[in-house]
Design a protein around this motif. Structure first.
Motif, mmCIF file in Angstrom:
data_model
loop_
_atom_site.group_PDB
_atom_site.id
_atom_site.type_symbol
_atom_site.label_atom_id
_atom_site.label_comp_id
_atom_site.label_asym_id
_atom_site.label_seq_id
_atom_site.Cartn_x
_atom_site.Cartn_y
_atom_site.Cartn_z
ATOM 1 N N SER A 14 17.603 66.608 103.847
ATOM 2 C CA SER A 14 17.218 66.309 105.223
ATOM 3 C C SER A 14 16.633 64.903 105.277
ATOM 4 C CB SER A 14 16.179 67.314 105.721
ATOM 5 O OG SER A 14 15.434 66.737 106.786
ATOM 6 N N GLU A 16 15.258 63.397 107.758
ATOM 7 C CA GLU A 16 13.952 63.382 108.437
ATOM 8 C C GLU A 16 12.831 63.786 107.484
ATOM 9 O OE1 GLU A 16 13.453 63.296 112.172
ATOM 10 O OE2 GLU A 16 15.486 63.600 112.901
ATOM 11 N N ASP A 17 13.107 64.764 106.643
ATOM 12 C CA ASP A 17 12.070 65.205 105.705
ATOM 13 C C ASP A 17 11.671 64.082 104.756
ATOM 14 O OD1 ASP A 17 12.079 67.656 106.874
ATOM 15 O OD2 ASP A 17 13.061 68.713 105.221
ATOM 16 N N MET A 19 12.014 60.838 105.296
ATOM 17 C CA MET A 19 11.311 59.825 106.097
ATOM 18 C C MET A 19 9.859 60.188 106.352
ATOM 19 S SD MET A 19 13.651 58.576 109.242
ATOM 20 C CE MET A 19 12.385 57.500 109.928
ATOM 21 N N LYS A 20 9.660 61.464 106.695
ATOM 22 C CA LYS A 20 8.298 61.880 107.066
ATOM 23 C C LYS A 20 7.308 61.683 105.931
ATOM 24 C CE LYS A 20 9.450 65.085 110.719
ATOM 25 N NZ LYS A 20 10.190 66.351 110.804
ATOM 26 N N SER C 14 15.492 61.488 117.747
ATOM 27 C CA SER C 14 15.841 62.178 116.508
ATOM 28 C C SER C 14 16.646 61.227 115.617
ATOM 29 C CB SER C 14 16.675 63.425 116.802
ATOM 30 O OG SER C 14 17.456 63.760 115.667
ATOM 31 N N VAL C 15 16.075 60.906 114.465
ATOM 32 C CA VAL C 15 16.754 59.988 113.545
ATOM 33 C C VAL C 15 18.095 60.567 113.103
ATOM 34 C CG1 VAL C 15 16.579 58.819 111.329
ATOM 35 C CG2 VAL C 15 14.558 59.062 112.754
ATOM 36 N N GLU C 16 18.113 61.846 112.829
ATOM 37 C CA GLU C 16 19.361 62.475 112.364
ATOM 38 C C GLU C 16 20.455 62.371 113.425
ATOM 39 O OE1 GLU C 16 19.667 64.849 109.453
ATOM 40 O OE2 GLU C 16 17.576 65.200 108.936
#
Lengths: 155, 76, 155, 76
Positions: A14, A16-17, A19-20, C14-16
């Motif tokens: 993921s 986003e994961d 990035m976070k 949303s980046v994704e």
């Protein structure tokens, strides 16, 4: 946050994961790189890839790359996840996220990370084509060793 | 005894990914020579790691070490 | 895919979703940039930001930047979403995704995109500090105009 | 009649974001002069767009045009 920053996994990644893990109030820029499985390389069609890693050492070396970045670009924070196992066309093989106060460092450090991964992290990919397969033998993706013997000069 | 790990095409060539090696050579170089002779493979472009750290040919070996043979990597 | 590639929105990004717009079998690399709201700039603490855009024109100019990229880096595909309205610390203000067959172009084109956005896209931000607020008056983020009069030299 | 749009600090200074302007000057430059005089603002560093395209001082204007006054941008 106790989630590890440098991970080898056999599951889908993921973005986003990843990035976070690096986003924080003092960072105004996050550069992310996703390496995906490309269908065509030098006119040859890839069906899928198989990635193998020396997992424990690979995670250590990824962390070392993160430490190199923090030293070269103070204020930069890095997270890297690399996937192994069988990947199909379009799947994400690696995600690198670097946050920093300003954007120049985020881009530069991110690019440094992917170059270092291709140099020193013990991960290998095997290309599966329609007419065979081969371990890709060097980090510049220019030479494959169909014989499995990288020591043989093939030109 | 030391533990040897073979990755990627090396593992396929040798037919094993992990081997317990009864002899403990003094250096990485000597181990490479023994492995090349035993399996008929070339380790010319292969890096080694001792206990998960990259090692040089002259690095010493000790009983209980894990030595990984690392062909040119291709991650990313 | 009929989703627009160049978007101004007042909702969280949303980046994704932005990435997915550019991922395709012929691309092996996706470079993503996320600009986030930074808490501290030159020793001054930001409480929140307010972004304003000339929305219809901004979307056109973003598309123009995408066209510039496709011309400079053939094979590169770009998607950009910029958020407007009130953003708090850590919120993502802009996401740029560029995919390309190889990684060098993806990084370079992505960086080109953010520099161009800061030059020509009609979007403005107003910083809210503890002791006041100001429109940020130039794209290099070095000068703010507390008087609202960018024509006055302030040194 | 043309439609004027003011953004960012300009909109705040002028107190309006959108104004219907009864006169149609020949060029962007002439319009800028009229606007500067009417509102007491300086448009020295302000770009203009006519119908959503960046325009130069000598660009001609026509009835029905939308002219946007664009202070130095700060997106990203």
């Amino acid at each position: 946050m106790t989630e590890p920053l440098f991970v080898i996994t056999d599951r889908p990644i993921s973005v986003e994961d990843v990035m976070k893990k690096v986003m924080r109030p003092e960072a105004g820029a996050v550069a992310v790189f996703a390496g995906t499985v490309r269908e065509w390389t030098n006119g040859k069609r890839t069906l899928f890839l198989q990635y193998e890693a020396y997992v424990s050492m690979a995670e250590k070396i990824l962390a070392q790359i993160g430490a190199e970045i923090a030293e070269k670009w103070p204020g930069a924070k890095t997270a890297i996840t690399h996937r192994i196992g069988r990947l199909k066309i379009g799947d994400i093989a690696v995600v690198i996220a670097v946050s920093s106060p300003h954007r120049a460092e985020a881009y530069e450090a991110n690019r440094y990370a992917i170059e270092r991964i291709k140099q020193i992290v013990p991960i290998w990919k095997k290309e599966q084509w329609e007419d065979g397969s081969a371990w890709v033998g060097d980090q510049l993706e220019t030479t494959a060793y169909p014989s499995g013997k990288p020591e043989v000069k093939e030109e | 005894m030391i533990r040897l790990l073979f990755f990627a095409h090396l593992g396929e060539q040798i037919g094993e990914r992990e081997v317990m090696w009864p002899h403990v050579p003094e250096t990485v170089k000597q181990l490479k020579d023994e492995v090349e002779e035993r399996y008929g493979v070339s380790l010319g472009r292969v890096m080694t790691a001792v206990n998960e750290e990259y090692a040089r040919d002259e690095s010493p070996l000790h009983a209980g070490d894990t030595v990984a043979f690392i062909p040119p990597v291709s991650g990313g």
